[in-house]
Design a protein around this motif. Structure first.
Motif, mmCIF file in Angstrom:
data_model
loop_
_atom_site.group_PDB
_atom_site.id
_atom_site.type_symbol
_atom_site.label_atom_id
_atom_site.label_comp_id
_atom_site.label_asym_id
_atom_site.label_seq_id
_atom_site.Cartn_x
_atom_site.Cartn_y
_atom_site.Cartn_z
ATOM 1 N N ASN A 172 18.288 27.242 23.392
ATOM 2 C CA ASN A 172 18.388 26.555 22.094
ATOM 3 C C ASN A 172 19.642 26.941 21.309
ATOM 4 O OD1 ASN A 172 16.064 25.083 22.327
ATOM 5 N ND2 ASN A 172 14.772 26.710 21.498
ATOM 6 N N ALA A 173 20.008 28.233 21.370
ATOM 7 C CA ALA A 173 21.138 28.710 20.568
ATOM 8 C C ALA A 173 22.432 27.977 20.925
ATOM 9 C CB ALA A 173 21.312 30.210 20.782
ATOM 10 N N PHE A 174 22.592 27.621 22.191
ATOM 11 C CA PHE A 174 23.843 27.000 22.640
ATOM 12 C C PHE A 174 23.738 25.480 22.802
ATOM 13 C CE2 PHE A 174 23.601 31.231 24.802
ATOM 14 C CZ PHE A 174 24.444 31.884 23.918
ATOM 15 N N PHE A 175 22.598 24.944 22.410
ATOM 16 C CA PHE A 175 22.310 23.533 22.665
ATOM 17 C C PHE A 175 23.324 22.585 22.027
ATOM 18 C CE2 PHE A 175 20.017 20.127 20.273
ATOM 19 C CZ PHE A 175 20.037 19.179 21.271
ATOM 20 N N GLU A 176 23.568 22.784 20.721
ATOM 21 C CA GLU A 176 24.473 21.848 20.032
ATOM 22 C C GLU A 176 25.892 21.925 20.585
ATOM 23 O OE1 GLU A 176 23.565 20.517 15.724
ATOM 24 O OE2 GLU A 176 23.248 22.675 15.747
ATOM 25 N N LYS A 177 26.343 23.148 20.872
ATOM 26 C CA LYS A 177 27.707 23.318 21.408
ATOM 27 C C LYS A 177 27.803 22.708 22.815
ATOM 28 C CE LYS A 177 30.192 25.820 18.428
ATOM 29 N NZ LYS A 177 31.517 25.448 17.943
ATOM 30 N N THR A 178 26.701 22.790 23.567
ATOM 31 C CA THR A 178 26.718 22.203 24.920
ATOM 32 C C THR A 178 26.817 20.683 24.824
ATOM 33 O OG1 THR A 178 25.310 24.008 25.588
ATOM 34 C CG2 THR A 178 25.559 22.229 27.170
ATOM 35 N N LEU A 179 26.098 20.130 23.851
ATOM 36 C CA LEU A 179 26.187 18.677 23.637
ATOM 37 C C LEU A 179 27.621 18.293 23.287
ATOM 38 C CD1 LEU A 179 23.059 17.623 21.559
ATOM 39 C CD2 LEU A 179 23.737 16.747 23.757
ATOM 40 N N LEU A 180 28.230 19.150 22.482
ATOM 41 C CA LEU A 180 29.623 18.905 22.088
ATOM 42 C C LEU A 180 30.533 18.940 23.313
ATOM 43 C CD1 LEU A 180 31.304 18.560 19.449
ATOM 44 C CD2 LEU A 180 31.756 20.998 19.574
ATOM 45 N N LEU A 181 30.268 19.907 24.207
ATOM 46 C CA LEU A 181 31.066 20.036 25.427
ATOM 47 C C LEU A 181 30.953 18.779 26.292
ATOM 48 C CD1 LEU A 181 32.594 21.743 27.636
ATOM 49 C CD2 LEU A 181 30.359 22.498 28.387
ATOM 50 N N PHE A 182 29.710 18.327 26.497
ATOM 51 C CA PHE A 182 29.485 17.110 27.302
ATOM 52 C C PHE A 182 30.209 15.923 26.672
ATOM 53 C CE2 PHE A 182 26.349 19.398 29.617
ATOM 54 C CZ PHE A 182 26.138 18.693 30.778
ATOM 55 N N ASP A 183 30.112 15.854 25.349
ATOM 56 C CA ASP A 183 30.731 14.737 24.652
ATOM 57 C C ASP A 183 32.252 14.765 24.808
ATOM 58 O OD1 ASP A 183 30.542 12.509 22.683
ATOM 59 O OD2 ASP A 183 31.775 13.884 21.519
ATOM 60 N N ARG A 184 32.838 15.966 24.687
ATOM 61 C CA ARG A 184 34.298 16.086 24.808
ATOM 62 C C ARG A 184 34.764 15.702 26.205
ATOM 63 N NH1 ARG A 184 35.357 21.859 21.792
ATOM 64 N NH2 ARG A 184 35.405 21.086 19.665
ATOM 65 N N VAL A 185 34.048 16.204 27.231
ATOM 66 C CA VAL A 185 34.436 15.892 28.614
ATOM 67 C C VAL A 185 34.303 14.386 28.850
ATOM 68 C CG1 VAL A 185 33.809 16.221 31.042
ATOM 69 C CG2 VAL A 185 33.833 18.173 29.499
ATOM 70 N N ASP A 186 33.182 13.844 28.386
ATOM 71 C CA ASP A 186 32.918 12.417 28.565
ATOM 72 C C ASP A 186 34.011 11.579 27.898
ATOM 73 O OD1 ASP A 186 31.121 10.288 29.379
ATOM 74 O OD2 ASP A 186 30.793 9.964 27.242
#
Lengths: 162, 369
Positions: free
Chosen positions: B188-202
């Motif tokens: 959970n702690a890294f969830f939002e940043k991971t979403l951000l990572l996926f979004d940036r790569v995408d």
């Protein structure tokens, strides 16, 4: 053609859509719109006392409570005075959908809590490609923001009653 | 918003090492990388079409089937056409290439002679005297050694292109579900940043791949039209080849320019105005490309400092040859986004504290702590 990722498919898809329909934010959406929106929602589970987001974090999305309760704690006097608590069907963190700014409060799960998260960039892309969903969601979100702002203003002793 | 620190030397070092490793692996499985890349292009191009069909009332699964069915038909037709063309004309291509290389060399010889007439100093230059022989040898070597091998490689790869519609189908059908499944496994702690990572790569991949396709189309059309107006043969094919070569920054444009001049010099050996006209046209389109088309299509996605770009091109070529040259910048772009976001996640003390707190709660709950 059978998909090799079939194991990822949630078996009770229709039940899930019905559950989404019960949430106040999504009650105006049709089944087709809910299916499209469901692609963007991320389900998370939090334990009692677990921090969902912290004050000062960069806000990236909105959280909708599916089960459990969430307490909002803030260093801002006005927010702290209200000390809002959210339950099933409520949503919080909605300002993050509109701008990339710091969270103004901390959200903590008061009991084991399940939430749905809607990420800002995914929300924006949805607004761009389906204005019908966009109008319905934005209407409800705006109403909530107005209601919460009014509540905040009315609780400020040095401000005139609105 | 908190000001996030810029990536340091260590992050860039890790990025470059990972990029080289990926290129090395890619070169080993190039037959899979090419369809993989085309799958990504297909996925990003067809996704809006699937969404449009869904909005008209079709179920997502049906819309994906309709769109990928069409893609499969087009790919099959394309592969059959290219295979039959390649097998029927392969021998002819060798002769045509030799013909155009010779035309280019003749033009160089004539230009040299003219230069020598005007600048007698050049007569004494050993470089000028030796050039034609060296180039003659090089052209013979290229046609004999490399062209045949290149054609065989293309024919060998064509069937693997049939994988493209198959992979695109699963990307369109289950890509989002797979992404959600991966994100679900993140704490959970890294969830939002991971979403951000996926979004940036995408976003980086989408804007780069779609942008490159649009840019290639614009370059091909402009160059093809210009060459056609100048009366050059195979103008649009030449435009397409030059546009594809331009995918390799700096060096690709130079090769493309040489190619255009070579064809013009062969088609019009005694018409200097047309040859220089082609050169001017090519330069004008490169300028148009850099200042108008590129900002409109690819934007600033996956763009680096020129020094880094050139260094990476050399490194990519050294590690994975031609494939490395073509792939190094997009791979570097994606790896840079991933390493930078991971660095932000791993060095964020608040997130790590939150993660430790959640683990502590978990232990308390299960009675371990």
């Amino acid at each position: 053609m059978k998909s090799p990722f079939n194991f990822l498919r949630i078996s009770a898809d229709d039940q899930r859509i019905k559950n989404l329909k019960r949430l106040s934010l999504f009650k105006r959406l049709t089944a087709r719109e809910l299916r499209e929106l469901d692609e963007l929602l991320h389900e998370r589970s939090y334990q009692k006392d677990e921090v969902i987001f912290d004050e000062g974090d960069t806000g990236l999305g909105l959280f909708i409570i599916l089960s459990g309760r969430v307490k909002i704690i803030s260093s801002h006097a006005a927010l702290q005075q209200l000390a809002p608590e959210f339950g099933v069907g409520d949503y919080f963190g909605e300002l993050a959908l509109f701008e990339e700014s710091h969270r103004t409060a901390r959200a903590v799960a008061l009991e084991p809590t399940q939430v749905l998260a809607l990420f800002r960039t995914e929300f924006v892309s949805l607004l761009e490609r389906d204005r019908g969903i966009g109008v319905k969601l934005l209407f409800d979100l705006s109403r909530t923001v107005v209601r919460r702002s009014r509540k905040l203003l009315m609780n400020q002793p040095h401000l005139p009653t609105v | 918003m908190r000001n996030e620190p810029q990536p340091g030397i260590l992050t860039w070092g890790v990025t470059i090492v990972i990029t080289c490793l990926i290129l090395y692996l890619f070169e080993r499985v190039l037959w899979l990388v090419v369809p993989g890349l085309l799958t990504l292009v297909g996925y990003y191009c067809l996704q809006p079409l699937v969404r449009t069909l869904v909005r008209t009332g079709l179920k997502h699964r049906t819309a994906v089937k309709v769109v990928t069915g069409l893609l499969f038909l087009v790919t099959c037709l394309g592969v059959i056409l290219l295979l039959s063309l390649a097998s029927a004309r392969a021998a002819g291509w060798k002769a045509v290439t030799a013909h155009y290389v010779q035309g280019g060399l003749d033009f160089m010889g004539k230009t040299e002679a003219r230069l020598e007439q005007k600048l007698p100093l050049l007569k004494r230059s050993a470089l000028v005297q030796s050039t034609p022989t060296n180039l003659d040898a090089a052209s013979e070597q290229f046609v004999e050694k490399y062209l045949g091998g290149l054609l065989v490689q293309i024919i060998y790869w064509l069937p693997s292109l049939l994988l493209v519609p198959y992979l695109t189908y699963f990307m369109l059908q289950d890509g989002n579900r797979l992404k959600k499944h991966v994100i679900r496994s993140v704490p959970n702690a890294f969830f939002e940043k991971t979403l951000l990572l996926f979004d940036r790569v995408d976003r980086s991949l989408r804007s780069f791949l779609i942008g490159m396709m649009k840019l290639t189309f614009l370059d091909t059309t402009c160059l093809g039209l210009g060459l056609w107006l100048l009366g050059i043969s195979h103008s649009f094919l030449l435009g397409l080849i030059a546009a594809v070569l331009a995918w390799v920054p700096y060096a690709g444009s130079a090769v493309g320019c040489a190619l255009v001049v070579m064809v013009a010099a062969t088609d019009f050996p005694n018409d200097l105005a047309t040859i220089y006209g082609c050169l001017v046209l090519f330069i004008c389109i490169r300028i148009l490309d850099d200042f108008v088309f590129l900002p409109l299509t690819v934007g600033r996605s996956l763009r680096f400092h020129p020094v880094l770009s050139v260094s990476m091109l050399f490194l990519g070529a050294a590690v994975a040859g031609l494939a490395g040259l073509l792939l190094v910048l997009p791979v570097l772009g994606v790896v840079a986004v991933i390493t930078e976001t991971l660095r932000q996640i791993l060095t964020d003390e608040r997130l790590r504290k939150r993660y430790r707190h959640a683990r502590q709660l978990q232990r308390t709950m299960t009675g371990i702590g």
